[in-house]
Design a protein around this motif. Sequence first.
Motif, PDB file in Angstrom:
ATOM      1  N   ASP A 197      12.524  -0.734  26.521  1.00  0.00           N
ATOM      2  CA  ASP A 197      12.056   0.550  27.030  1.00  0.00           C
ATOM      3  C   ASP A 197      12.392   0.624  28.519  1.00  0.00           C
ATOM      4  OD1 ASP A 197      10.484   2.618  28.172  1.00  0.00           O
ATOM      5  OD2 ASP A 197       9.070   2.504  26.516  1.00  0.00           O
ATOM      6  N   PRO A 198      13.182   1.607  28.941  1.00  0.00           N
ATOM      7  CA  PRO A 198      13.622   1.625  30.342  1.00  0.00           C
ATOM      8  C   PRO A 198      12.545   2.025  31.340  1.00  0.00           C
ATOM      9  CG  PRO A 198      14.429   3.577  29.213  1.00  0.00           C
ATOM     10  CD  PRO A 198      13.769   2.718  28.168  1.00  0.00           C
ATOM     11  N   PHE A 199      11.425   2.574  30.852  1.00  0.00           N
ATOM     12  CA  PHE A 199      10.413   3.098  31.774  1.00  0.00           C
ATOM     13  C   PHE A 199       9.111   2.306  31.780  1.00  0.00           C
ATOM     14  CE2 PHE A 199      12.867   6.846  30.222  1.00  0.00           C
ATOM     15  CZ  PHE A 199      13.586   7.058  31.386  1.00  0.00           C
ATOM     16  N   VAL A 200       8.863   1.491  30.753  1.00  0.00           N
ATOM     17  CA  VAL A 200       7.569   0.825  30.658  1.00  0.00           C
ATOM     18  C   VAL A 200       7.368  -0.157  31.813  1.00  0.00           C
ATOM     19  CG1 VAL A 200       8.370  -1.091  29.194  1.00  0.00           C
ATOM     20  CG2 VAL A 200       5.989  -0.329  29.055  1.00  0.00           C
ATOM     21  N   GLY A 201       8.437  -0.815  32.264  1.00  0.00           N
ATOM     22  CA  GLY A 201       8.306  -1.722  33.401  1.00  0.00           C
ATOM     23  C   GLY A 201       7.950  -0.998  34.680  1.00  0.00           C
ATOM     24  N   ILE A 202       8.435   0.237  34.814  1.00  0.00           N
ATOM     25  CA  ILE A 202       8.077   1.063  35.978  1.00  0.00           C
ATOM     26  C   ILE A 202       6.620   1.476  35.898  1.00  0.00           C
ATOM     27  CG2 ILE A 202       8.551   3.230  37.173  1.00  0.00           C
ATOM     28  CD1 ILE A 202      11.451   2.991  36.270  1.00  0.00           C
ATOM     29  N   PHE A 203       6.172   1.867  34.701  1.00  0.00           N
ATOM     30  CA  PHE A 203       4.775   2.252  34.535  1.00  0.00           C
ATOM     31  C   PHE A 203       3.824   1.093  34.817  1.00  0.00           C
ATOM     32  CE2 PHE A 203       6.244   5.615  31.274  1.00  0.00           C
ATOM     33  CZ  PHE A 203       6.305   6.585  32.261  1.00  0.00           C
ATOM     34  N   ARG A 204       4.257  -0.134  34.523  1.00  0.00           N
ATOM     35  CA  ARG A 204       3.394  -1.308  34.697  1.00  0.00           C
ATOM     36  C   ARG A 204       3.616  -2.005  36.039  1.00  0.00           C
ATOM     37  NH1 ARG A 204       4.240  -3.971  28.627  1.00  0.00           N
ATOM     38  NH2 ARG A 204       3.434  -2.172  27.474  1.00  0.00           N
ATOM     39  N   PHE A 205       4.585  -1.559  36.808  1.00  0.00           N
ATOM     40  CA  PHE A 205       4.910  -2.166  38.103  1.00  0.00           C
ATOM     41  C   PHE A 205       5.266  -3.647  37.972  1.00  0.00           C
ATOM     42  CE2 PHE A 205       1.891   1.282  39.120  1.00  0.00           C
ATOM     43  CZ  PHE A 205       2.694   2.060  39.933  1.00  0.00           C
ATOM     44  N   ASN A 206       5.840  -4.049  36.827  1.00  0.00           N
ATOM     45  CA  ASN A 206       6.194  -5.456  36.659  1.00  0.00           C
ATOM     46  C   ASN A 206       7.579  -5.637  36.035  1.00  0.00           C
ATOM     47  OD1 ASN A 206       5.767  -4.657  34.040  1.00  0.00           O
ATOM     48  ND2 ASN A 206       4.428  -6.365  33.493  1.00  0.00           N
ATOM     49  N   ALA A 207       8.434  -4.647  36.209  1.00  0.00           N
ATOM     50  CA  ALA A 207       9.757  -4.718  35.594  1.00  0.00           C
ATOM     51  C   ALA A 207      10.615  -5.779  36.277  1.00  0.00           C
ATOM     52  CB  ALA A 207      10.452  -3.358  35.681  1.00  0.00           C
ATOM     53  N   THR A 208      11.464  -6.431  35.468  1.00  0.00           N
ATOM     54  CA  THR A 208      12.478  -7.291  36.058  1.00  0.00           C
ATOM     55  C   THR A 208      13.473  -6.411  36.819  1.00  0.00           C
ATOM     56  OG1 THR A 208      13.891  -7.155  34.099  1.00  0.00           O
ATOM     57  CG2 THR A 208      12.249  -8.918  34.148  1.00  0.00           C
ATOM     58  N   PHE A 209      14.260  -7.046  37.659  1.00  0.00           N
ATOM     59  CA  PHE A 209      15.222  -6.259  38.426  1.00  0.00           C
ATOM     60  C   PHE A 209      16.180  -5.510  37.505  1.00  0.00           C
ATOM     61  CE2 PHE A 209      19.449  -5.854  40.335  1.00  0.00           C
ATOM     62  CZ  PHE A 209      19.137  -5.078  41.441  1.00  0.00           C
ATOM     63  N   PHE A 210      16.606  -6.181  36.422  1.00  0.00           N
ATOM     64  CA  PHE A 210      17.543  -5.556  35.501  1.00  0.00           C
ATOM     65  C   PHE A 210      16.929  -4.324  34.849  1.00  0.00           C
ATOM     66  CE2 PHE A 210      18.983  -5.147  31.076  1.00  0.00           C
ATOM     67  CZ  PHE A 210      20.317  -4.839  31.302  1.00  0.00           C
ATOM     68  N   MET A 211      15.704  -4.460  34.303  1.00  0.00           N
ATOM     69  CA  MET A 211      15.070  -3.335  33.619  1.00  0.00           C
ATOM     70  C   MET A 211      14.686  -2.241  34.603  1.00  0.00           C
ATOM     71  SD  MET A 211      15.412  -3.919  30.530  1.00  0.00           S
ATOM     72  CE  MET A 211      14.590  -2.405  30.033  1.00  0.00           C
ATOM     73  N   PHE A 212      14.306  -2.627  35.827  1.00  0.00           N
ATOM     74  CA  PHE A 212      14.024  -1.609  36.844  1.00  0.00           C
ATOM     75  C   PHE A 212      15.292  -0.823  37.169  1.00  0.00           C
ATOM     76  CE2 PHE A 212      13.923  -0.204  41.268  1.00  0.00           C
ATOM     77  CZ  PHE A 212      12.768   0.552  41.280  1.00  0.00           C
TER      78      PHE A 212
END
Length: 421
Positions: A197-212
């Motif tokens: 999911d490309p946005f869930v890491g942004i919503f959780r503020f814990n995305a890896t650099f790649f997914m961010f």
Amino acid sequence: MKKSFAFISLLIVFVGMEFVAFSQQQRFPKPEFESGYTQPVTSMPAPRDGMFAILDVMVLIAALSLITWFILKRRSRSGVVAVSIFSILYFGFFREGCVCSVGSLQNVVLALFNPGYHIPLSALAFFVIPLVYTLFFGRTFCAGVCPLGAVQDVFLMRPVTLKKWLQKVLGLIPYIYLGLSVLYAATASDFIICRYDPFVGIFRFNATFFMFAIGAAFLLISIFIARPYCRFFCPYGVILNLVSRVSKNHLTITPSNCIQCKLCESSCPLDAINKPVAVKQMEDKRAATRRFILLSLIIPALMIVGGWTGANFHENLAKVNSKVRLADELLHFDSKTMKESLEIEGFRTSGKPAKELYLEASEIVKQFYYGGWILGAFIGLVIGLALSGLSTYRYREDYTPDKGNCVSCARCLKYCPVEKD
């Protein structure tokens, strides 16, 4: 044409990056098996039980009801934007993208194919309720209740219309993604929709650099291309698209009779408005018969070729499963020239016989063989139906929304000068 080419280039880069990440084996810190140390569980939002789960479902129903009222009764774009912002804040940042209707598709599939899995009622509700609303009112869920679609929609500033052929080609990707997500969920291999999911890491503020970077790229593209993830990736959107086509009370561009003013002709950033098509001379019966026979032969042929191709790649598809991957690594392990990986070391410590692992992996690979046939045949059917759609002509007198592709964003409403009776 240059804009379309640039978009294709960006899309190929991002899909390639996704594929590379998807094919990589995960590595975790080496556990100390003999010291009593317990590996900590990866941090993720815990399922909400009891009253909190009910609250999420009630908020979903309330948001769907409110945005449907804004779209069909008030015909208000500002109301859609207000609900979109609320959905981003609540379902996105506050609930951290979980429970998600898009990802709940995998829970439903796993429950259907694995009797030992008991699907949470909240996940089932988040899967079914948007479908019910879509059946009666069109894709109002996509309009502003889904946080993934809403966050892209608010970024759209300078919309660019893609070429029709490009939309058709990119429109095949969600069907492939749907087939893969169903296959991996049915075999209990992975929930790839949630994992990538490309946005869930942004919503959780814990995305890896790649997914961010992937999420940021989608948002950047969203400034010019309306809802790229929704239109060209979302597997749940495929189901909503099909259900919305038979919706009873879908959004209409004009509240009364269309006066053919053409003001709404280019108002939709998703290019989901069907233009009037003049009545043409009736097609020759012989030509129509030949086309029907040709399509009747092409579609089954594409399904057979697709199924055969999927079956031949079943071993590669199966390597996503952790047991299959471990069995393959253990089978080809040479203690003289190779160093034990963390996975092999952990397996040996568990005391489980290698033969038992091989039998389990063999059964899973067999499931992927049959699943590969079904997945390939499904993709062949989709391509065949897409080709048949290009040769089908539907005559229309007015400007109407394309019920399948229209997400009921209400942007086109302000362009219509006709007032409600």
